[in-house]
Scaffold this motif. Structure first.
Motif, PDB file in Angstrom:
ATOM      1  N   LYS A  80      -4.913   3.837   4.292  1.00  0.00           N
ATOM      2  CA  LYS A  80      -5.484   3.348   3.042  1.00  0.00           C
ATOM      3  C   LYS A  80      -6.988   3.570   2.990  1.00  0.00           C
ATOM      4  CE  LYS A  80      -6.187  -0.774   0.192  1.00  0.00           C
ATOM      5  NZ  LYS A  80      -5.921  -0.065  -1.082  1.00  0.00           N
ATOM      6  N   GLU A 206       7.464  -3.389   3.909  1.00  0.00           N
ATOM      7  CA  GLU A 206       7.407  -3.014   2.492  1.00  0.00           C
ATOM      8  C   GLU A 206       6.552  -3.991   1.692  1.00  0.00           C
ATOM      9  OE1 GLU A 206      11.513  -2.791   1.429  1.00  0.00           O
ATOM     10  OE2 GLU A 206      11.732  -0.697   2.092  1.00  0.00           O
ATOM     11  N   VAL A 209       2.904  -3.192   2.388  1.00  0.00           N
ATOM     12  CA  VAL A 209       2.447  -1.986   1.682  1.00  0.00           C
ATOM     13  C   VAL A 209       2.157  -2.301   0.219  1.00  0.00           C
ATOM     14  CG1 VAL A 209       3.135   0.306   0.893  1.00  0.00           C
ATOM     15  CG2 VAL A 209       3.578  -0.378   3.259  1.00  0.00           C
ATOM     16  N   LYS A 210       3.044  -3.081  -0.414  1.00  0.00           N
ATOM     17  CA  LYS A 210       2.836  -3.446  -1.818  1.00  0.00           C
ATOM     18  C   LYS A 210       1.584  -4.297  -1.988  1.00  0.00           C
ATOM     19  CE  LYS A 210       7.739  -3.288  -3.111  1.00  0.00           C
ATOM     20  NZ  LYS A 210       8.934  -4.099  -3.498  1.00  0.00           N
ATOM     21  N   GLU A 211       1.390  -5.261  -1.083  1.00  0.00           N
ATOM     22  CA  GLU A 211       0.226  -6.147  -1.158  1.00  0.00           C
ATOM     23  C   GLU A 211      -1.068  -5.362  -0.958  1.00  0.00           C
ATOM     24  OE1 GLU A 211      -1.978  -9.454  -1.767  1.00  0.00           O
ATOM     25  OE2 GLU A 211       0.194  -9.229  -2.033  1.00  0.00           O
ATOM     26  N   GLY A 213      -1.438  -2.230  -1.552  1.00  0.00           N
ATOM     27  CA  GLY A 213      -1.610  -1.344  -2.703  1.00  0.00           C
ATOM     28  C   GLY A 213      -2.241  -2.058  -3.894  1.00  0.00           C
ATOM     29  N   ARG A 214      -1.988  -3.382  -4.007  1.00  0.00           N
ATOM     30  CA  ARG A 214      -2.553  -4.161  -5.123  1.00  0.00           C
ATOM     31  C   ARG A 214      -3.970  -4.659  -4.815  1.00  0.00           C
ATOM     32  NH1 ARG A 214       2.836  -6.494  -5.281  1.00  0.00           N
ATOM     33  NH2 ARG A 214       2.066  -8.232  -3.997  1.00  0.00           N
ATOM     34  N   SER A 215      -4.352  -4.619  -3.573  1.00  0.00           N
ATOM     35  CA  SER A 215      -5.635  -5.209  -3.167  1.00  0.00           C
ATOM     36  C   SER A 215      -6.797  -4.273  -3.471  1.00  0.00           C
ATOM     37  CB  SER A 215      -5.611  -5.548  -1.683  1.00  0.00           C
ATOM     38  OG  SER A 215      -5.624  -4.353  -0.927  1.00  0.00           O
TER      39      SER A 215
END
Length: 217
Positions: A80, A206, A209-211, A213-215
């Motif tokens: 990231k 998973e 990864v989602k968290e 991606g939103r951060s």
């Protein structure tokens, strides 16, 4: 009168239960190297050596999930942040005649380019930039890391993450990681490990990864 004879048994033949630690004092470097060869590379036990003390540790089965998960979380965070790396797993790192250590996981980040083609460590290779240990309270282990010179050490123990930074040859505890300066690791890593026990490894990964991606880290 019967005479007692000393029985010498190879270390490799000793049966250590999972979760146990065997400590052997007054071990010379040459003896340590011999024991390391005797134990072989394909083993579950890991070793730490410092101040002529050898520790042989056999992880518990529940040790493996946090080890693998935290290692995967580090890779996700590095990706990231656009940082390249070389993982070196539980490689044996040595400082000749002084110390040796086998991390649960470790990474070259600043020095990743130097290590890209390395199949064997050489004397002048740098230590890893980040090492990870699970359930460690041993002074021998911490002393070994200090001698080897690992700049950043994470210890996950009892559901908590500790971050230790090497300053002037000693570790100091830190609330943040210079590798991931804006990420609340001490909150999100224990929470993700807990979720892995509740939901399963893949589901927790998973969610992470989602968290991420939103951060806005």
């Amino acid at each position: 009168m019967a005479t007692l004879s000393l029985i010498v048994k190879p270390v490799s033949q000793m049966q250590l239960a999972p979760g146990s630690v065997m400590t052997i004092e007054d071990v010379s470097w040459q003896e340590f190297e011999t024991i390391l060869i005797e134990l072989g590379e394909k083993r579950s036990a890991r070793v730490a050596y410092s101040n002529c003390t050898l520790e042989i540790m056999v992880p518990l089965p529940e040790h493996e999930k946090p080890k693998d998960l935290i290692s995967d979380l580090v890779k996700i965070l590095l990706k990231k942040m656009g940082k390249k790396y070389e993982p070196f797993g539980s490689t044996t790192f040595k400082r000749e005649n002084k110390a040796a250590i086998e991390p649960d996981a470790c990474f070259y980040i600043q020095n990743y380019q130097i290590m890209i083609n390395k199949k064997r460590l050489e004397v002048n290779d740098p230590p890893p930039d980040l090492a990870i240990e699970i359930d460690v309270t041993s002074k021998t282990t911490l002393d070994a890391y200090q001698v080897i010179g690992v700049a950043e050490l994470w210890i996950y123990d009892g559901g908590k993450l500790g971050i230790y930074l090497l300053k002037n040859g000693s570790y100091i505890k830190s609330d943040s990681s210079p590798t991931f300066p804006d990420i609340p690791l001490m909150q999100i890593i224990p929470a993700t490990v807990a979720r892995a026990w509740e939901l399963g490894y893949v589901e927790a990964l998973e969610e992470f990864v989602k968290e991420i991606g939103r951060s806005s880290f």
